[in-house]
Design a protein around this motif. Structure first.
Motif, PDB file in Angstrom:
ATOM      1  N   ARG A  41       0.853  -1.194   0.000  1.00  0.00           N
ATOM      2  CA  ARG A  41       0.000   0.000   0.000  1.00  0.00           C
ATOM      3  C   ARG A  41       0.890   1.246   0.000  1.00  0.00           C
ATOM      4  O   ARG A  41       1.814   1.337   0.816  1.00  0.00           O
ATOM      5  CB  ARG A  41      -0.888  -0.013   1.247  1.00  0.00           C
ATOM      6  CG  ARG A  41      -1.824   1.180   1.341  1.00  0.00           C
ATOM      7  CD  ARG A  41      -2.850   0.971   2.447  1.00  0.00           C
ATOM      8  NE  ARG A  41      -2.286   1.037   3.780  1.00  0.00           N
ATOM      9  CZ  ARG A  41      -2.486   0.116   4.726  1.00  0.00           C
ATOM     10  NH1 ARG A  41      -3.212  -0.959   4.477  1.00  0.00           N
ATOM     11  NH2 ARG A  41      -1.953   0.260   5.915  1.00  0.00           N
ATOM     12  N   ILE A  42       0.626   2.154  -0.897  1.00  0.00           N
ATOM     13  CA  ILE A  42       1.393   3.399  -0.952  1.00  0.00           C
ATOM     14  C   ILE A  42       0.672   4.440  -0.103  1.00  0.00           C
ATOM     15  O   ILE A  42      -0.474   4.807  -0.381  1.00  0.00           O
ATOM     16  CB  ILE A  42       1.544   3.906  -2.404  1.00  0.00           C
ATOM     17  CG1 ILE A  42       2.255   2.849  -3.261  1.00  0.00           C
ATOM     18  CG2 ILE A  42       2.289   5.235  -2.430  1.00  0.00           C
ATOM     19  CD1 ILE A  42       3.682   2.560  -2.864  1.00  0.00           C
ATOM     20  N   GLU A  43       1.345   4.922   0.945  1.00  0.00           N
ATOM     21  CA  GLU A  43       0.709   5.850   1.882  1.00  0.00           C
ATOM     22  C   GLU A  43       1.004   7.295   1.461  1.00  0.00           C
ATOM     23  O   GLU A  43       1.820   7.994   2.067  1.00  0.00           O
ATOM     24  CB  GLU A  43       1.164   5.533   3.299  1.00  0.00           C
ATOM     25  CG  GLU A  43       0.745   4.107   3.694  1.00  0.00           C
ATOM     26  CD  GLU A  43       0.742   3.814   5.172  1.00  0.00           C
ATOM     27  OE1 GLU A  43       1.536   4.431   5.904  1.00  0.00           O
ATOM     28  OE2 GLU A  43      -0.045   2.947   5.594  1.00  0.00           O
ATOM     29  N   ASP A  44       0.293   7.706   0.407  1.00  0.00           N
ATOM     30  CA  ASP A  44       0.477   9.039  -0.168  1.00  0.00           C
ATOM     31  C   ASP A  44      -0.565  10.007   0.384  1.00  0.00           C
ATOM     32  O   ASP A  44      -1.371  10.580  -0.350  1.00  0.00           O
ATOM     33  CB  ASP A  44       0.444   8.968  -1.701  1.00  0.00           C
ATOM     34  CG  ASP A  44      -0.795   8.251  -2.235  1.00  0.00           C
ATOM     35  OD1 ASP A  44      -1.525   7.630  -1.438  1.00  0.00           O
ATOM     36  OD2 ASP A  44      -1.020   8.308  -3.460  1.00  0.00           O
ATOM     37  N   LEU A 177      -8.218   2.267   8.987  1.00  0.00           N
ATOM     38  CA  LEU A 177      -9.317   1.996   8.063  1.00  0.00           C
ATOM     39  C   LEU A 177      -8.840   1.139   6.886  1.00  0.00           C
ATOM     40  O   LEU A 177      -9.543   0.223   6.446  1.00  0.00           O
ATOM     41  CB  LEU A 177      -9.916   3.313   7.557  1.00  0.00           C
ATOM     42  CG  LEU A 177     -10.707   4.130   8.584  1.00  0.00           C
ATOM     43  CD1 LEU A 177     -11.255   5.397   7.943  1.00  0.00           C
ATOM     44  CD2 LEU A 177     -11.837   3.318   9.203  1.00  0.00           C
ATOM     45  N   ASP A 178      -7.645   1.424   6.401  1.00  0.00           N
ATOM     46  CA  ASP A 178      -7.101   0.629   5.290  1.00  0.00           C
ATOM     47  C   ASP A 178      -6.826  -0.807   5.717  1.00  0.00           C
ATOM     48  O   ASP A 178      -7.132  -1.759   4.989  1.00  0.00           O
ATOM     49  CB  ASP A 178      -5.811   1.264   4.764  1.00  0.00           C
ATOM     50  CG  ASP A 178      -6.053   2.576   4.046  1.00  0.00           C
ATOM     51  OD1 ASP A 178      -7.221   2.891   3.743  1.00  0.00           O
ATOM     52  OD2 ASP A 178      -5.072   3.295   3.802  1.00  0.00           O
ATOM     53  N   ASP A 179      -6.214  -0.976   6.893  1.00  0.00           N
ATOM     54  CA  ASP A 179      -5.906  -2.325   7.360  1.00  0.00           C
ATOM     55  C   ASP A 179      -7.183  -3.145   7.552  1.00  0.00           C
ATOM     56  O   ASP A 179      -7.220  -4.341   7.232  1.00  0.00           O
ATOM     57  CB  ASP A 179      -5.102  -2.266   8.666  1.00  0.00           C
ATOM     58  CG  ASP A 179      -3.636  -1.914   8.443  1.00  0.00           C
ATOM     59  OD1 ASP A 179      -3.170  -1.994   7.283  1.00  0.00           O
ATOM     60  OD2 ASP A 179      -2.951  -1.556   9.416  1.00  0.00           O
ATOM     61  N   GLY A 183      -8.313  -6.386   5.194  1.00  0.00           N
ATOM     62  CA  GLY A 183      -8.308  -7.655   5.925  1.00  0.00           C
ATOM     63  C   GLY A 183      -6.975  -8.004   6.561  1.00  0.00           C
ATOM     64  O   GLY A 183      -6.687  -9.185   6.813  1.00  0.00           O
ATOM     65  N   ILE A 184      -6.136  -6.994   6.835  1.00  0.00           N
ATOM     66  CA  ILE A 184      -4.817  -7.249   7.425  1.00  0.00           C
ATOM     67  C   ILE A 184      -4.982  -7.925   8.785  1.00  0.00           C
ATOM     68  O   ILE A 184      -5.806  -7.511   9.607  1.00  0.00           O
ATOM     69  CB  ILE A 184      -4.034  -5.925   7.582  1.00  0.00           C
ATOM     70  CG1 ILE A 184      -3.860  -5.217   6.228  1.00  0.00           C
ATOM     71  CG2 ILE A 184      -2.682  -6.174   8.248  1.00  0.00           C
ATOM     72  CD1 ILE A 184      -3.155  -6.021   5.171  1.00  0.00           C
ATOM     73  N   THR A 185      -4.193  -8.965   9.022  1.00  0.00           N
ATOM     74  CA  THR A 185      -4.267  -9.690  10.288  1.00  0.00           C
ATOM     75  C   THR A 185      -3.085  -9.393  11.210  1.00  0.00           C
ATOM     76  O   THR A 185      -3.190  -9.574  12.423  1.00  0.00           O
ATOM     77  CB  THR A 185      -4.327 -11.208  10.043  1.00  0.00           C
ATOM     78  OG1 THR A 185      -3.164 -11.617   9.308  1.00  0.00           O
ATOM     79  CG2 THR A 185      -5.581 -11.582   9.258  1.00  0.00           C
ATOM     80  N   GLN A 186      -1.963  -8.968  10.636  1.00  0.00           N
ATOM     81  CA  GLN A 186      -0.807  -8.611  11.462  1.00  0.00           C
ATOM     82  C   GLN A 186      -0.024  -7.498  10.781  1.00  0.00           C
ATOM     83  O   GLN A 186       0.148  -7.506   9.564  1.00  0.00           O
ATOM     84  CB  GLN A 186       0.119  -9.813  11.680  1.00  0.00           C
ATOM     85  CG  GLN A 186       1.287  -9.506  12.622  1.00  0.00           C
ATOM     86  CD  GLN A 186       2.152 -10.725  12.900  1.00  0.00           C
ATOM     87  OE1 GLN A 186       2.759 -11.279  11.993  1.00  0.00           O
ATOM     88  NE2 GLN A 186       2.197 -11.155  14.157  1.00  0.00           N
TER      89      GLN A 186
END
Length: 290
Positions: A41-44, A177-179, A183-186
Motif C-alpha cells: 500500500r502506498i501511503e500518499d 481503516l485501510d488495514d 483484511g490485514i491480520t498482522q
C-alpha cells in the motif's frame, strides 16, 4: 488465525533506503512463512512531502529485490471518501469534535493536548483540526517479539487528531481503516511506529473491530543515533545490484546465511529466507547501528 494477510506500506517521500528494505523484508518473510498474502500500500497522504515518481520507483525496487506482492497496490490518495465518511459519522455521533488549539498552545500547556476544545461545540472553520474523543485509554499492548509494551498515560489519554489543521487526513485514521478494509491480520513494521500503536488500537476499539497483532522490527540507526530515513537523507538502495544489500538486510534481521545461499540466485535467497524465517531470530533491541 484462518488466513494471514500482511502488508508493507511505504510513503512516497523518496526511494527505498536500507531501513525501509528491512521493514519490507520482515513483513514479506513473516507473511510467506505463514503461507499468507503480502500486500503493498502506498501511503500518499501528505502531498507536500512526496517526491514525484517515488511511488513507481518504490514498486520497481521491490520487484528488483524479488519481493512480489499479492493483489492490486492500494493508494491512500484514492481513499479520501472512506476517511471523510468515518470522520463525518463520528462527528454526528459526538465521538469526534473540531479543535482550534495550535501546537504552540499545546506545548505551553505541558506538551500534551488537555481536551480544551472537547466541550466547546465548535463548528468547522479553516485551520481547525478534528480530534477523536478517547474515553478508554490504551496504556499498553503486546508485541509478538517484545511482549508487553507500556504507553505513557498522558499520551494514551489524549484526544488525538484524525484530520489535520491543514485539511489532510491523519496517518493513524487512514492506516487503521485501510488495514480493516484490506483484511490485514498482522502489522510488521519498524520500531519507530511503536508510539502510535496505542492510538491505532483505540481506533479499532471505536470501530468495534478486533485489532491486528503487531510485530516491531529493529530500526537501523546511524552512529549519531538517528534512524535511517528519507528525512535524514538516507541513501537509496541499489536496485541494479540488489544482492549485497539484500544479504546485509537479512543479516540485520538475524539470519545466518550459508555461503552457498549467499552465492545463489536472488530468487533462491529470498525463498530460503521465507523457509527459514523465525521471529525468535530477531535481535532483542529496538535499534541497531549500521
Amino acid at each position: 488465525m484462518s488466513h494471514y494477510i500482511g502488508r508493507f506500506a511505504p510513503s512516497p517521500s523518496g526511494p527505498l533506503h536500507f531501513g525501509s528494505l528491512v521493514a519490507a523484508l520482515g513483513s514479506y518473510f513473516q507473511a510467506r512463512a505463514m503461507n499468507g498474502e503480502w500486500l503493498v500500500r502506498i501511503e500518499d497522504l501528505d502531498p507536500p512531502r512526496e517526491m514525484p515518481g517515488a511511488a513507481d520507483l518504490i514498486l520497481k525496487t521491490l520487484e528488483a529485490y524479488g519481493l512480489h506482492w499479492d493483489r492490486t497496490v492500494w493508494y491512500q490518495s484514492h481513499r479520501h471518501q472512506a476517511y471523510q465518511g468515518q470522520i463525518d459519522a463520528w462527528l454526528a455521533q459526538g465521538q469526534a469534535y473540531f479543535c482550534r488549539c495550535t501546537r504552540k498552545q499545546i506545548r505551553a500547556s505541558g506538551g500534551y493536548y488537555n481536551g480544551a476544545c472537547r466541550h466547546r461545540h465548535l463548528t468547522p472553520q479553516p485551520g481547525y483540526a478534528v480530534r477523536l474523543q478517547v474515553d478508554t485509554p490504551i496504556t499498553h499492548f503486546y508485541d509478538e517479539k517484545h511482549g508487553k509494551i507500556e504507553i505513557p498515560l498522558a499520551l494514551a489519554q489524549e484526544d488525538f487528531i484524525i484530520k489535520r489543521r491543514d485539511g489532510l487526513f491523519a496517518y493513524n485514521l487512514a492506516v487503521v481503516l485501510d488495514d480493516i478494509d484490506q483484511g490485514i491480520t498482522q502489522v510488521v513494521r519498524g520500531a519507530d511506529l511503536i508510539e502510535p500503536t496505542g492510538r491505532q488500537i483505540s481506533l479499532y476499539q471505536q470501530l468495534g473491530h478486533p485489532p491486528v497483532s503487531y510485530l516491531h522490527l529493529p530500526l537501523a540507526v546511524d552512529h549519531s543515533g538517528h534512524k535511517l530515513s528519507k528525512q535524514n537523507h538516507a541513501p537509496a538502495i541499489d536496485r541494479h545490484n540488489p544482492r549485497p544489500t539484500l544479504i546485509q538486510a537479512m543479516a540485520f534481521l538475524g539470519f545466518e546465511l550459508p555461503v552457498d545461499i549467499e552465492a545463489a540466485e536472488l530468487s533462491e535467497i529470498v525463498a530460503w529466507g521465507c523457509q527459514n524465517w523465525h521471529i525468535h531470530q530477531l535481535p532483542e533491541t529496538f535499534e541497531i547501528t549500521r
